[in-house]
Design a protein around this motif. Sequence first.
Motif, short mmCIF file in Angstrom:
data_model
loop_
_atom_site.label_atom_id
_atom_site.label_comp_id
_atom_site.label_asym_id
_atom_site.label_seq_id
_atom_site.Cartn_x
_atom_site.Cartn_y
_atom_site.Cartn_z
N SER A 490 6.28 -19.17 -41.81
CA SER A 490 7.68 -19.54 -42.07
C SER A 490 8.24 -18.79 -43.27
O SER A 490 9.39 -19.02 -43.66
CB SER A 490 7.78 -21.05 -42.32
N GLY A 491 7.46 -17.88 -43.84
CA GLY A 491 7.92 -17.13 -45.00
C GLY A 491 8.59 -15.82 -44.65
O GLY A 491 8.93 -15.04 -45.55
N LEU A 492 8.82 -15.57 -43.38
CA LEU A 492 9.47 -14.33 -42.96
C LEU A 492 10.96 -14.35 -43.28
O LEU A 492 11.55 -15.42 -43.49
CB LEU A 492 9.27 -14.12 -41.46
N ASN A 493 11.56 -13.18 -43.28
CA ASN A 493 12.99 -13.03 -43.56
C ASN A 493 13.74 -12.75 -42.26
O ASN A 493 13.14 -12.51 -41.21
CB ASN A 493 13.20 -11.87 -44.55
N ARG A 527 6.34 -7.14 -38.38
CA ARG A 527 5.14 -6.43 -37.98
C ARG A 527 3.97 -7.42 -37.99
O ARG A 527 3.91 -8.33 -38.82
CB ARG A 527 4.83 -5.27 -38.91
N GLU A 528 3.03 -7.18 -37.07
CA GLU A 528 1.85 -8.04 -36.95
C GLU A 528 0.59 -7.17 -37.09
O GLU A 528 0.48 -6.12 -36.46
CB GLU A 528 1.84 -8.75 -35.60
N GLN A 545 -1.71 -11.40 -39.18
CA GLN A 545 -0.87 -11.48 -40.38
C GLN A 545 0.46 -10.79 -40.10
O GLN A 545 0.52 -9.77 -39.40
CB GLN A 545 -1.57 -10.81 -41.56
N THR A 546 1.55 -11.32 -40.65
CA THR A 546 2.87 -10.78 -40.37
C THR A 546 3.66 -10.55 -41.66
O THR A 546 3.45 -11.25 -42.67
CB THR A 546 3.69 -11.71 -39.47
N ASN A 547 4.59 -9.56 -41.61
CA ASN A 547 5.56 -9.35 -42.68
C ASN A 547 6.80 -8.70 -42.10
O ASN A 547 6.88 -8.46 -40.89
CB ASN A 547 4.95 -8.51 -43.82
N ASN A 548 7.78 -8.40 -42.96
CA ASN A 548 9.04 -7.80 -42.52
C ASN A 548 9.09 -6.32 -42.83
O ASN A 548 10.14 -5.76 -43.16
CB ASN A 548 10.24 -8.49 -43.18
#
Length: 725
Positions: A490-493, A527-528, A545-548
């Motif tokens: 839930s920390g994604l943008n 991205r995963e 793991q995911t980020n923007n």
Amino acid sequence: MKNLLLIILLLSSTALSAQTLLSGQVTDRKGHALPGANVLLKGTYDGATTDTLGRFSFKTFEKDSATLLVSYVGYEPFDQKLILRGQPQTFTVKLEESASELNTVVITAGSFEASDEKRMTMLKPLDIVTTAGAGADITAVMQLLPGAQRVGEQNGLFVRGGSGQEAKVVIDGMIVQNPFFSSLPDVQQRGRFNPFMFKGTAFSTGGYSAQYGQALSSVLLLSTSDKASDNGLGVSLNLASAGLNYDVANEKQSLSVVGYYGNLRPLFALVKQNVEWTREPEFTGSSLTYRLKTSKTGLLKTYGMYSDSRLGMVTQAPLDNETRTGIRLHNRNAFATSTFTDSWAEGKWQLNSGFSYSHNSDETTFDGSNFGGSDERIQGRAVLTRLLSKNNTFLFGTEIHRINLTTAYNNQRYALHDNYAAAFAEAEIYVTRKLAGRVGLRTEYSSAINRSNLAPRLSFAYKTGEYSQVSLAAGQFYQNPDYRYLYINSGLNFERADHLILNYQRIKNKRTFRIEGFYKNYAQLVREFTGQPFDANPYRFPWGQTNNGGNGYAQGFDVFWRDQKLIKNFDYWITYSYVDTERLFQQFEQSATPTFVSNHNASLITKKWFEKITTSANFTYSYTSGRPYYNPNRIGEPNDGFLTDRTPPVHNLSFSASKIMMIKNNFTVLYLTVDNILNTRNVFTYRYTPDGKTRYAVGPQSYRSFFVGMQIMLSKKAVVTKNDI
């Protein structure tokens, strides 16, 4: 007697000296004289008509303050406050040309209008239901317009390199949570809504208004009709379903009710299937539409629908090289929306408000495990518009959503709740009849990620001639990440896309030419990182793991030509779209063209109405160039060969016909469609078994198919014309 004559002369002299002489000339903005213009003082009979040189002259006995009024057909009226003191006054009045279809620019960049309210009407409900190969499906026809493409094995609108999740369907301002029927892997489903519910559509391929959000690529705006027909009872019968409809209306209110049941088993018995069905699709549903005119300007519209469907098939097991396994789906969907519109102060203020509720549940079993889920959306919306002089407008509004989502994977259940709110303001400014601009700003907040954004939108248009214009649009557009990612992070943008669009359009004598170039920059894409080889299964559940950190671009151009003039009762249009795009997102380890993108798309649509036999005959040819697919055997080649393979092009020639006739004094419409007349063995994509040794093709449910049916109006009041088919 002499004294009486003297008094009369004195009074006459006094009266003449109290008159004021008003004179001048009336011209357009370029200084050209306007003969025959009416010039007068408000509230009096004092005035004159301009001569061939646009000149006028008259006298008045009025004193102190007065208002000079000037009017001329085709021009905006002019008024000016005066102070009358008996001294002659001279005026030069320049009139502004009044707004009309030909002399006023319309902002068109990124948008196809199909409305009863704007002049750039390109597609109406009739165009949608008579387009061969689209099955009277709104979204299927949109896929034949420039900027969009067909992705045969997936639901959604795919626009200018965007995925099906990047486009939203909006009805009367309200987002539709589930615009398509639920589907199984690699089986495309149609949209849920009847084209004749709507008075028009606006399909935005980018750069859309600040009134809408949560769509990186486009929005499809559908506006429901303000009134219904009084056709009474009707019956529809075809190879797939049977239904009843009832329409009743008077001057103040109207009611439309529809009920239907369908089972595709009879159709599939006649049309060879490429899918191994364990349960042919079976469905039932109903809808109700009520409209009430609450006042001279107020209108309340309420629409509700419910559907229930079941289907099952056999498909390749994603984790086993040899096994094919069964998958079943039971879908229930409910959607209700109510809108209220009104205006006051002689139409200068307008209110558009609405409330909607939707609930969708999918009970999906795959190899004995539950993979189902549900979603619920409650939303409210209000927009207030102020109409200003010279076509200028200003609006502001707000919307709120409550979204609840659940899903199951490997017998583990996930839940997500999102409170989403947005506020927006937009002004449309006409500098002149030839130059207009739209400036908007939108801000959004999502509790699911606890973030907000601010998105500017700009559009400009300049009229280059009586029938042509150029438009420019730019803006930022945000969208929540795929909710599957938010279940685990839930920390994604917000994901973001920046649009730049340049458009040229010419409409004359029922002919339309349009060309549009675009550039789209993607940023903050999710991205995963799994540490494992790329998984090409589009229905996989993310776990890495995911980020923007993702990004990308899309660029290209579209061409559209439509001619309704060449031959009587004949209409055709040609579209071509080119897109070049790459992304670094999801599991991609390097930038590449996504598997849902084809670089070239073209279509030719023809429609002919034969008056003597009251029949419409229509053909559609569509072409889609090959799409990338993942070949695991390319790993280790130069540049890894990631998504460098392409499928063969897809060709489709389709036909449809409709005929109006009478059966025992009842109006009847018969219709026939044939899809893929040439029986082309089209392939949408290729997939591999987990060991990478076996490749199998994913194509349409059937290569060549046909469909026949009829609609009977049982009421004597019912009237059917060619505009109904």
